[in-house]
Design a protein around this motif. Structure first.
Motif, PDB file in Angstrom:
ATOM      1  N   THR A 197      -2.864   9.523  19.813  1.00 37.21           N
ATOM      2  CA  THR A 197      -1.674  10.031  19.445  1.00 37.21           C
ATOM      3  C   THR A 197      -1.112   9.738  18.189  1.00 37.21           C
ATOM      4  O   THR A 197      -0.082   8.857  18.887  1.00 37.21           O
ATOM      5  N   CYS A 198      -0.868   9.828  16.817  1.00 35.80           N
ATOM      6  CA  CYS A 198      -0.141   9.080  16.228  1.00 35.80           C
ATOM      7  C   CYS A 198      -0.149  10.003  14.899  1.00 35.80           C
ATOM      8  O   CYS A 198      -0.313  10.730  14.614  1.00 35.80           O
ATOM      9  N   ASP A 199       1.034   9.693  14.243  1.00 32.24           N
ATOM     10  CA  ASP A 199       1.563  10.132  12.274  1.00 32.24           C
ATOM     11  C   ASP A 199       0.877   9.281  11.626  1.00 32.24           C
ATOM     12  O   ASP A 199       0.582   7.981  12.245  1.00 32.24           O
ATOM     13  N   THR A 200      -0.473  10.166  11.180  1.00 30.66           N
ATOM     14  CA  THR A 200      -1.350   9.631  10.458  1.00 30.66           C
ATOM     15  C   THR A 200      -0.791   8.530   9.407  1.00 30.66           C
ATOM     16  O   THR A 200      -1.238   7.484   9.362  1.00 30.66           O
ATOM     17  N   LEU A 201       0.341   8.948   8.347  1.00 27.09           N
ATOM     18  CA  LEU A 201       0.366   8.665   7.477  1.00 27.09           C
ATOM     19  C   LEU A 201       1.054   7.326   7.892  1.00 27.09           C
ATOM     20  O   LEU A 201       0.744   5.974   7.480  1.00 27.09           O
ATOM     21  N   ILE A 202       2.198   7.065   9.172  1.00 28.29           N
ATOM     22  CA  ILE A 202       2.442   5.669  10.244  1.00 28.29           C
ATOM     23  C   ILE A 202       0.960   4.785  10.386  1.00 28.29           C
ATOM     24  O   ILE A 202       1.134   3.418  10.214  1.00 28.29           O
ATOM     25  N   TRP A 203       0.026   4.990  11.148  1.00 31.33           N
ATOM     26  CA  TRP A 203      -1.746   4.535  11.647  1.00 31.33           C
ATOM     27  C   TRP A 203      -2.195   3.878  10.349  1.00 31.33           C
ATOM     28  O   TRP A 203      -2.872   3.251  10.271  1.00 31.33           O
ATOM     29  N   LEU A 204      -2.159   4.784   9.102  1.00 26.77           N
ATOM     30  CA  LEU A 204      -2.761   4.315   7.463  1.00 26.77           C
ATOM     31  C   LEU A 204      -2.504   3.185   7.301  1.00 26.77           C
ATOM     32  O   LEU A 204      -2.823   2.461   5.840  1.00 26.77           O
ATOM     33  N   LYS A 205      -0.952   3.460   7.207  1.00 25.94           N
ATOM     34  CA  LYS A 205      -0.179   1.817   6.636  1.00 25.94           C
ATOM     35  C   LYS A 205      -0.784   0.848   6.749  1.00 25.94           C
ATOM     36  O   LYS A 205      -0.440   0.314   6.843  1.00 25.94           O
TER      37      LYS A 205
END
Length: 183
Positions: free
Chosen positions: A105-113
């Motif tokens: 459960t996360c914001d995808t763009l934050i996880w990918l950073k």
């Protein structure tokens, strides 16, 4: 705004072919249609076996579950909405594949950073429309080296979407209406 989705999502191939996913509690999702998933998985079938997949905006989880059904080894499913993740997790447990999908459960763009020790053979990019997330997702996948050599990247966009920036190293393999397939 909460929106209930009562459409049936059916797994179209593999070990779980014909299974129905619970969807009545999904919020703000636009699941990839059965027809589009069938087209996509026909395209990627030669490379799906034993692949490691990333479902960037998993929503209903249909792409994640379909990938496991058709032979993927693992999927990391990223989704911002906790209720959607809980329902997708419930579907995966009922179908006895929860050990193959890691739900985050996360914001995808934050996880990918953040650079991580994950490398993917197949990536599904199907973000909420009207949010300009496709190019940001592509940029972060490339910048942080999430892709194996010869990875497959599936992108679903609005029909009216303008052309997007694609890295020079990606080659367009197929295009159909609002979906594109790169390696």
């Amino acid at each position: 705004m909460k929106k209930k989705n009562n459409k049936k999502i059916r797994i179209i191939g593999g070990d779980l072919k014909g299974s129905i996913l619970f969807t009545n509690k999904l919020i703000n999702v636009k699941p990839t249609t059965n027809y589009m998933r069938e087209t996509l998985f026909n395209w990627i079938r030669p490379k799906i076996k034993k692949s490691n997949c990333l479902d960037c905006f998993s929503g209903s989880g249909a792409l994640s579950i379909e990938a496991i059904s058709q032979g993927a080894s693992s999927v990391i499913a990223l989704e911002k909405n906790k209720k959607n993740i809980l329902l997708t997790r419930k579907n995966s447990k009922r179908l006895k594949i929860s050990n193959k999908i890691k739900f985050i459960t996360c914001d995808t763009l934050i996880w990918l950073k953040k650079k991580r020790n994950f490398y993917f053979n197949i990536v599904f990019i199907d973000p909420p429309f009207k949010k300009k997330m496709v190019e940001k997702t592509i940029f972060l996948l490339e910048k942080n080296n999430f892709l194996e050599n010869n990875s497959i990247i599936y992108i679903e966009m609005e029909k009216n979407n303008k052309e997007i920036f694609i890295p020079k190293t990606w080659k367009l393999k197929k295009k159909k209406k609002k979906i594109m397939f790169y390696t």
